[in-house]
Design a protein around this motif. Structure first.
Motif, PDB file in Angstrom:
ATOM      1  N   TYR A  69       0.832  -1.211   0.000  1.00  0.00           N
ATOM      2  CA  TYR A  69       0.000   0.000   0.000  1.00  0.00           C
ATOM      3  C   TYR A  69       0.863   1.255   0.000  1.00  0.00           C
ATOM      4  O   TYR A  69       0.507   2.251  -0.615  1.00  0.00           O
ATOM      5  N   ASP A  90      -1.186   4.461  -1.448  1.00  0.00           N
ATOM      6  CA  ASP A  90      -2.573   4.322  -1.009  1.00  0.00           C
ATOM      7  C   ASP A  90      -3.588   4.468  -2.138  1.00  0.00           C
ATOM      8  O   ASP A  90      -4.746   4.755  -1.912  1.00  0.00           O
ATOM      9  N   ASP A  91      -3.148   4.282  -3.392  1.00  0.00           N
ATOM     10  CA  ASP A  91      -4.048   4.283  -4.545  1.00  0.00           C
ATOM     11  C   ASP A  91      -4.630   2.871  -4.662  1.00  0.00           C
ATOM     12  O   ASP A  91      -3.898   1.922  -4.943  1.00  0.00           O
ATOM     13  N   PRO A  92      -5.934   2.702  -4.445  1.00  0.00           N
ATOM     14  CA  PRO A  92      -6.505   1.357  -4.451  1.00  0.00           C
ATOM     15  C   PRO A  92      -6.360   0.646  -5.800  1.00  0.00           C
ATOM     16  O   PRO A  92      -6.218  -0.565  -5.853  1.00  0.00           O
ATOM     17  N   ARG A  93      -6.371   1.405  -6.895  1.00  0.00           N
ATOM     18  CA  ARG A  93      -6.210   0.787  -8.215  1.00  0.00           C
ATOM     19  C   ARG A  93      -4.796   0.226  -8.367  1.00  0.00           C
ATOM     20  O   ARG A  93      -4.603  -0.885  -8.846  1.00  0.00           O
ATOM     21  N   ALA A 153      -2.763  -0.590  -5.890  1.00  0.00           N
ATOM     22  CA  ALA A 153      -2.630  -1.702  -4.945  1.00  0.00           C
ATOM     23  C   ALA A 153      -3.250  -2.973  -5.535  1.00  0.00           C
ATOM     24  O   ALA A 153      -2.689  -4.067  -5.397  1.00  0.00           O
ATOM     25  N   LYS A 154      -4.379  -2.833  -6.218  1.00  0.00           N
ATOM     26  CA  LYS A 154      -5.028  -3.979  -6.862  1.00  0.00           C
ATOM     27  C   LYS A 154      -4.134  -4.549  -7.960  1.00  0.00           C
ATOM     28  O   LYS A 154      -4.001  -5.765  -8.092  1.00  0.00           O
ATOM     29  N   ARG A 208      -1.274  -6.404  -6.295  1.00  0.00           N
ATOM     30  CA  ARG A 208      -1.747  -7.686  -5.761  1.00  0.00           C
ATOM     31  C   ARG A 208      -1.902  -8.698  -6.904  1.00  0.00           C
ATOM     32  O   ARG A 208      -1.475  -9.850  -6.785  1.00  0.00           O
TER      33      ARG A 208
END
Length: 101
Positions: free
Chosen positions: A6, A11-14, A16-17, A20
């Motif tokens: 993260y 902290d950008d969720p896109r 981080a996705k 992952r």
């Protein structure tokens, strides 16, 4: 997943996705240092940034990038453009889900 993912993703969720998904792909790949690294990061036992810069995994990452770069340099401009287009489409599908038809 280790918190460092993260941090790397700011902290950008896109992002981080995407990280992952990339780590999951590596973790299900052939045995070796990249699989070991991905499994460690996904299980929360290994800091992604430290692993990428370590002697244990840095060489394997550099080698994988070198193979990609060698392939990329052999492509003509049209092939490069097509690779970029396909990659952007796949990234959009991964991050945003399938587009309505």
């Amino acid at each position: 997943m280790h918190d460092s993912v993260y941090e790397v993703a700011s902290d950008d969720p896109r992002l981080a996705k995407l990280l992952r998904a990339s780590l999951t792909k590596l973790a299900t790949g052939p045995e070796g240092p990249l699989r070991e690294m991905a499994e460690g990061v996904l299980s929360g036992h290994l800091d992604l940034r430290r692993a990428a810069m370590s002697d244990a995994y840095g060489d394997a990452l550099g080698s994988a990038f070198g193979r990609f770069w060698s392939h990329y340099e052999q492509l003509d401009q049209q092939e490069r453009d097509e690779l970029v287009r396909r990659t952007e489409d796949q990234l959009d599908a991964l991050l945003d889900g399938p587009r309505p038809s």
